[in-house]
Design an enzyme around this catalytic site. Structure first.
Site, PDB file in Angstrom:
ATOM      1  N   LYS A   1      39.844  43.680  38.462  1.00 37.19           N
ATOM      2  CA  LYS A   1      39.940  44.591  37.362  1.00 37.19           C
ATOM      3  C   LYS A   1      38.771  45.231  37.015  1.00 37.19           C
ATOM      4  CE  LYS A   1      44.043  43.008  36.805  1.00 37.19           C
ATOM      5  NZ  LYS A   1      45.202  42.406  35.745  1.00 37.19           N
TER       6      LYS A   1
HETATM    7  C1  LIG Z   1      46.122  41.567  35.624  1.00 28.17           C
HETATM    8  C2  LIG Z   1      47.218  41.786  34.535  1.00 28.17           C
HETATM    9  C3  LIG Z   1      47.743  40.778  33.728  1.00 28.17           C
HETATM   10  C4  LIG Z   1      46.863  39.405  33.871  1.00 28.17           C
HETATM   11  O1  LIG Z   1      45.922  39.100  33.738  1.00 28.17           O
HETATM   12  P1  LIG Z   1      45.058  37.636  33.877  1.00 28.17           P
HETATM   13  O2  LIG Z   1      43.596  37.722  33.330  1.00 28.17           O
HETATM   14  O3  LIG Z   1      45.302  37.333  35.215  1.00 28.17           O
HETATM   15  O4  LIG Z   1      45.941  36.841  32.936  1.00 28.17           O
HETATM   16  C5  LIG Z   1      48.405  41.135  32.600  1.00 28.17           C
HETATM   17  N1  LIG Z   1      48.753  42.390  32.569  1.00 28.17           N
HETATM   18  C6  LIG Z   1      48.781  43.236  33.426  1.00 28.17           C
HETATM   19  C7  LIG Z   1      49.328  44.626  33.045  1.00 28.17           C
HETATM   20  C8  LIG Z   1      47.977  43.018  34.463  1.00 28.17           C
HETATM   21  O5  LIG Z   1      47.459  44.092  35.250  1.00 28.17           O
END
Ligand SMILES: *Cc1c(COP(=O)(O)O)cnc(C)c1O
Length: 387
Positions: free
Chosen positions: A184
């Site tokens: 991210k």
């Molecule tokens: C990556 C992602 C998540 C999950 O995030 P985590 O921190 O791994 O729990 C949830 N929603 C979306 C749209 C994502 O891209």
């Protein structure tokens, strides 16, 4: 061809992250400490929110925001059919039922016109997901939710610093949740943050991320003595993770500028490719945070996504897929709720035909051109093999 492979994503970590982690390791406090508090304060200020609550993941934030609203068995929550499974899983964790709405072909965001059909007396929340960083059209969604008396929560996992008019993603509804997973915009390895202006919601999430204690460490007059007021979880962020996040925040502006630059350059190279729909970096009042550049092959399935992607990968360009299927058609959801192919045509198209291309700050000069060439060559190769 010996050019270095370009990964889809790579965490941009350096000596600053290492130094901050080492400092925490040498100190007295590994959880409940000043690093998480500082990360929350700086994150809240950046997002323009009253409260930011550090968490072990974005999924934890989605779960706790629903729990804090009292969502439970018998309730339904509207979820876009194209998203990370986490959005729907969070609803299931509460014993509630996700009901799915299809998404818009132009943006991949929940289709405001598809929401009324799935609202009924059991609906408590609409979860919007800012698909790959482009904020949803909140001016069309909020009135629909308001009229039905339901709350909106934002899954802003990939929308850090994205804007809608003057406001930032995560502050466009009651609460917003961000992810610090390695791919991210910024990372803490694993981690997340919930932002809200609502004092009650922030307090409820804080309590439920730490077992439901009535007193946090530091509020206890006698060490180790507390009552447990509600069923909570262990969804805290450790000081080590927060330390990484602080160093990432220090350089986030620079990382985000690189993403925007790479996105614009790559989008320019791909604009004239007839076979591709390129998901936009802007739409109406929405400005993307450029999580990746998503290209979508023709809806008639005349080009096989996996074949094109294999060619792109063979040219040394890493890709991803967001996401590999409409959520209601994943085996778990299909078995539970009996959804069938054809119910969510746009989500299914994106699941079958989209390819996510890298635009992260790990790209070097010339990489966007190389990525574009790899995509164009891949399409030509797959077409030729077919004819
Ligand atoms: C990556 C992602 C998540 C999950 O995030 P985590 O921190 O791994 O729990 C949830 N929603 C979306 C749209 C994502 O891209």
């Amino acid at each position: 061809m010996t050019a270095d492979p370009i990964p889809f994503a790579a965490p941009t970590l350096g000596q600053a992250e290492i130094d901050r982690v080492v400092a925490v390791l040498g100190g007295p406090q590994l959880v409940h400490g000043p690093a998480a508090t500082e990360l929350e304060e700086r994150f809240a200020a950046r997002a323009g929110a009253r409260h930011a609550v550090s968490l072990s993941s974005c999924t934890a934030g989605l779960h706790l925001s629903l729990l804090a609203l009292g969502v439970g068995p018998g309730d339904t929550v509207v979820v876009p059919a194209m998203t990370h499974v986490a959005t729907a899983h969070a609803v299931e964790y509460c014993g509630a039922r996700p009901v799915f709405a299809d998404v818009e072909a132009t943006t991949g965001n929940i289709d405001p016109d598809a929401i009324p059909a799935v609202l009924d007396a059991t609906t408590r929340v609409v979860m919007v997901v800012h698909y790959l960083g482009l904020p949803c059209d909140m001016d069309r969604i909020a009135p629909v939710a308001d009229a039905a008396g339901v709350v909106v929560i934002e899954d802003a996992a990939t929308a850090l610093d994205a804007t809608y008019g003057e406001r930032k993603a995560g502050t466009l509804a009651l609460a917003g949740c961000f992810s610090f997973y390695p791919t991210k915009h910024m990372t803490t390895a694993e981690g997340g943050m919930l932002v809200t202006d609502d004092d009650g919601l922030a307090a409820a999430v804080r309590q439920r991320k730490a077992f439901g204690y009535d007193k946090m460490l530091g509020e206890r007059s006698r060490p180790g003595i507390y009552d447990v007021a509600v069923l909570g979880y262990n969804y805290r962020m450790s000081e080590l993770h927060a330390a990484v996040g602080l160093a990432q925040l220090d350089r986030l502006d620079e990382l985000q500028r690189a993403r925007a630059r790479n996105f614009a350059e790559l989008a320019g190279y791909l604009a004239d490719v007839d076979e591709l729909a390129v998901m936009p970096g802007a739409s109406g009042a929405s400005r993307s945070s450029h999580y990746c550049l998503n290209v979508v092959l023709p809806r008639d399935r005349s080009l096989d996504r996996d074949e094109v992607m294999a060619e792109v990968n063979a040219a040394g360009v890493g890709t991803s897929v967001h996401y590999p299927g409409a959520v209601p058609l994943f085996s778990h959801y299909r078995a539970r709720y009996g959804h069938e192919p054809g119910e969510f045509p746009v989500a299914e198209w994106l699941g079958d035909c989209s390819i996510s291309l890298p635009v992260g700050p790990h790209l070097r000069e010339g990489d966007p051109a190389r990525i574009a060439t790899a995509v164009k060559d891949a399409i030509a190769a797959v077409r030729t093999a077919r004819s």
